[in-house]
Write an enzyme that holds these catalytic residues in place. Structure first.
Site, mmCIF file in Angstrom:
data_model
loop_
_atom_site.group_PDB
_atom_site.id
_atom_site.type_symbol
_atom_site.label_atom_id
_atom_site.label_comp_id
_atom_site.label_asym_id
_atom_site.label_seq_id
_atom_site.Cartn_x
_atom_site.Cartn_y
_atom_site.Cartn_z
ATOM 1 N N TYR A 141 0.839 -1.207 0.000
ATOM 2 C CA TYR A 141 0.000 0.000 0.000
ATOM 3 C C TYR A 141 0.869 1.250 0.000
ATOM 4 O O TYR A 141 0.621 2.197 -0.760
ATOM 5 C CB TYR A 141 -0.916 -0.014 1.226
ATOM 6 C CG TYR A 141 -1.822 1.198 1.345
ATOM 7 C CD1 TYR A 141 -2.991 1.290 0.592
ATOM 8 C CD2 TYR A 141 -1.512 2.233 2.217
ATOM 9 C CE1 TYR A 141 -3.828 2.386 0.703
ATOM 10 C CE2 TYR A 141 -2.343 3.341 2.335
ATOM 11 C CZ TYR A 141 -3.495 3.408 1.577
ATOM 12 O OH TYR A 141 -4.324 4.512 1.691
ATOM 13 N N LYS A 145 1.091 4.306 -2.773
ATOM 14 C CA LYS A 145 0.831 5.707 -2.455
ATOM 15 C C LYS A 145 2.063 6.577 -2.703
ATOM 16 O O LYS A 145 1.931 7.754 -3.053
ATOM 17 C CB LYS A 145 0.352 5.833 -1.007
ATOM 18 C CG LYS A 145 -1.051 5.293 -0.775
ATOM 19 C CD LYS A 145 -2.075 6.020 -1.632
ATOM 20 C CE LYS A 145 -3.503 5.580 -1.334
ATOM 21 N NZ LYS A 145 -4.509 6.321 -2.119
#
Length: 228
Positions: A141, A145
């Protein structure tokens, strides 16, 4: 950008931060396309539900055709699967990158010509404090990002000559479905984050840092990385 005259497309608008952004855009006088994979799940008053799956090129193209009056794109849709980079399921790594990086890029590529044709406007990418802080248990994740942060910076330069500003929202934990299993004490109110975000878009801010932990992490980027 003046939001009361904007026509906004908000991805992932059926819940969480996206729902709050769509709701507050309506309150500020904007026309809003509330985009979701299942548009029937959008239950907000004053919005136009729009089918859009950020991992499906056909729905992206159709959404750009339908929302042909768009002047503001908010890339909010995202997933977090709690995947480590070495021991985690590689399929999950691909899913997070597809949804959090390639998806917003594809949507932006589809809508940039639309926004330009309508006289210019803005794009907002919802990033994260994990653009800059990369814990191993959320490695996939965080990588997605971090890529979204880099994308935002590159798009800002590329789209500026076309009259399109690009902002990135960075925020830590919010009280949404994505963080339902975590303690509530450190979570931000998504309504407050939405208000800060829309204020930042109106002000043309390149980055919107929505909470103290995000501001602290950003300030410490020049420090030498250490093992935790």
């Amino acid at each position: 950008m003046e939001l009361k005259s904007a026509t906004a497309v908000v991805t992932g608008a059926n819940r969480g931060l996206g729902r709050r952004l769509a709701e507050q855009l309506v309150q500020r006088g904007a026309k809003v396309y509330a985009a979701a994979r299942r548009p029937e799940s959008v239950d907000l008053e004053g919005v136009t539900p729009l089918r859009l799956d950020v991992t499906d090129e056909a729905t992206i193209r159709e959404a750009a055709r339908v929302a042909s009056d768009a002047t503001l794109l908010i890339n909010n849709a995202g997933i977090s699967l709690g995947t480590r980079l070495i021991t985690g399921d590689l399929t999950a790594v691909h899913a997070e990158m597809d949804t959090n990086f390639y998806g917003p890029l594809a949507v932006t590529r589809a809508f940039a010509p639309v926004i330009e044709a309508n006289g210019g406007g803005a794009v907002l990418n919802v990033a994260s404090v994990l653009s800059w802080w990369h814990p191993a248990e959320l490695g996939s994740y965080a990588a997605s990002k971090a890529a979204a942060w880099a994308m935002s910076d590159a798009l800002r330069e590329e789209l500026a000559p076309r009259g399109i500003t690009v902002s990135a929202l960075h925020v830590g934990l919010m009280d949404t479905d994505m963080t339902a299993g975590m303690p509530t004490a450190d979570k931000s109110d998504p309504a407050d984050v939405a208000a800060q975000t829309l204020d930042g878009i109106e002000a043309g801010l390149p980055e919107i840092l929505a909470d103290d932990i995000t501001r602290q992490i950003k300030q410490g980027l020049s420090q030498t990385p250490t093992l935790s």
